[in-house]
Scaffold this motif. Structure first.
Motif, PDB file in Angstrom:
ATOM      1  N   TRP A   8      62.627  75.264  49.125  1.00  0.00           N
ATOM      2  CA  TRP A   8      61.252  75.050  49.559  1.00  0.00           C
ATOM      3  C   TRP A   8      60.750  76.209  50.421  1.00  0.00           C
ATOM      4  CZ3 TRP A   8      58.116  71.854  47.317  1.00  0.00           C
ATOM      5  CH2 TRP A   8      58.610  70.715  46.686  1.00  0.00           C
ATOM      6  N   TYR A  40      59.967  78.997  48.064  1.00  0.00           N
ATOM      7  CA  TYR A  40      58.807  78.614  47.258  1.00  0.00           C
ATOM      8  C   TYR A  40      57.510  78.862  48.037  1.00  0.00           C
ATOM      9  CZ  TYR A  40      55.572  75.189  45.080  1.00  0.00           C
ATOM     10  OH  TYR A  40      54.494  74.561  44.514  1.00  0.00           O
ATOM     11  N   GLU A  60      50.793  67.962  49.053  1.00  0.00           N
ATOM     12  CA  GLU A  60      52.106  68.521  48.710  1.00  0.00           C
ATOM     13  C   GLU A  60      53.122  67.432  48.324  1.00  0.00           C
ATOM     14  OE1 GLU A  60      52.609  71.776  48.454  1.00  0.00           O
ATOM     15  OE2 GLU A  60      50.573  72.175  49.155  1.00  0.00           O
ATOM     16  N   HIS A  71      55.846  70.340  41.666  1.00  0.00           N
ATOM     17  CA  HIS A  71      56.042  71.745  42.027  1.00  0.00           C
ATOM     18  C   HIS A  71      57.046  72.387  41.061  1.00  0.00           C
ATOM     19  CE1 HIS A  71      54.171  71.069  46.047  1.00  0.00           C
ATOM     20  NE2 HIS A  71      54.670  69.851  45.874  1.00  0.00           N
ATOM     21  N   ARG A  93      51.738  74.625  41.071  1.00  0.00           N
ATOM     22  CA  ARG A  93      51.701  73.222  41.458  1.00  0.00           C
ATOM     23  C   ARG A  93      50.703  72.457  40.606  1.00  0.00           C
ATOM     24  NH1 ARG A  93      49.240  70.987  47.030  1.00  0.00           N
ATOM     25  NH2 ARG A  93      47.509  70.523  45.614  1.00  0.00           N
TER      26      ARG A  93
END
Length: 297
Positions: free
Chosen positions: A13, A16, A40, A45, A60
């Protein structure tokens, strides 16, 4: 080929979001954290990493309602552009949206990305918001295609599918369908039950026919990309049968491996196009075919 996956670990993450910020926010002096929003946790994702673990691209998807999904935060590392990474990410998000029964996809594209999205079937609707004082965005929409994999120019794949059904009846009897058409690949599938021999594997002749039609289809689409038209015939071919095909017939053309000067059609009235086709049983390579197709104006 780099694999598209969803971030899992905290390190995933961090990497990312780092690329998302680096490409989409840092050039406009926006702080870390500005690359995230309130959706989110409920969004899908995806990212692409190389063999060294470096994140090369991110994207996304979230749903605005049951009928409409939205693509956001598409970003590819500057040093790795030009290798269809953005197309692969977009294709993955589209498959998720269509599988979950979305009727349309919406996105807000920066001006420099308009041609990219138009090439993948998105229609410009209207001028939208302005970010950071000088980054104009445009609202773009894509309607659900007939098949989830019909990613690039779905209207062409529809015509190709109709042409096979109407002009080559054996293709319909064999259950041959266009599986996908993307920037990098063209693939088909077939109905195994319609092509079984007494050994419960696919007839060798059916494998050959599927590979031929797949090569023919790739040639047809290559002509469409160049705005050319002509009659396509198979001039020569060879095939290697590696293993029996017993479960899931699929044939694939990697577009970068095709060769030939189709533009010669305009000057000479004829052109040759070499198309390698791999035939798979699921993920297992079972045959390799190479066809030389001649196009006559």
């Amino acid at each position: 080929m780099f694999q598209i996956t969803a971030p899992q670990s905290s390190e995933d993450w961090q990497a990312y979001y780092q690329l998302r910020w680096q490409v989409l926010r840092a050039p406009w002096d926006q702080p870390r954290g500005s690359e995230q929003d309130d959706l989110e946790q409920e969004a899908e994702h995806r990212y692409i990493k190389n063999n060294e673990g470096q994140v090369l691209g991110v994207a996304r998807l979230h749903f605005n309602n049951q009928q409409q999904a939205q693509v956001r935060y598409m970003a590819v590392d500057e040093a790795h552009r030009g290798h269809h990474l953005g197309s692969r990410l977009l294709h993955e998000l589209e498959k998720i949206a269509w599988t979950q029964k979305a009727e349309e996809l919406v996105l807000f594209a920066r001006e420099r990305a308009l041609a990219f999205y138009e090439r993948h079937g998105y229609k410009m609707i209207e001028k939208a918001h302005l970010s950071y004082g000088d980054v104009q965005h445009w609202k773009m929409v894509k309607q659900r295609p007939c098949e989830p994999g019909w990613f690039r120019h779905p209207q062409w794949t529809q015509v190709l599918q109709d042409t096979w059904r109407e002009s080559i009846p054996i293709s319909d009897a064999m259950g041959i369908k266009v599986e996908s058409y993307t920037d990098w690949q063209f693939s088909t599938r077939a109905d195994l039950k319609a092509n079984l021999n007494l050994h419960n594997s696919m007839f060798a002749g059916s494998v050959y026919s599927m590979a031929t039609l797949t090569g023919w289809g790739a040639t047809y689409l290559a002509l469409k990309e160049l705005a050319l038209e002509g009659n396509i015939v198979l001039a020569d071919a060879n095939i290697q049968y590696l293993k029996p095909l017993t479960t899931a017939p699929c044939a694939t053309v990697t577009l970068a491996e095709c060769s030939g000067e189709l533009s010669a059609l305009n000057d000479e009235g004829k052109a040759k196009y070499r198309v390698p086709v791999n035939v798979y049983d699921g993920d297992v390579l079972v045959a390799k075919f190479e066809g030389i197709f001649v196009v006559i104006k």
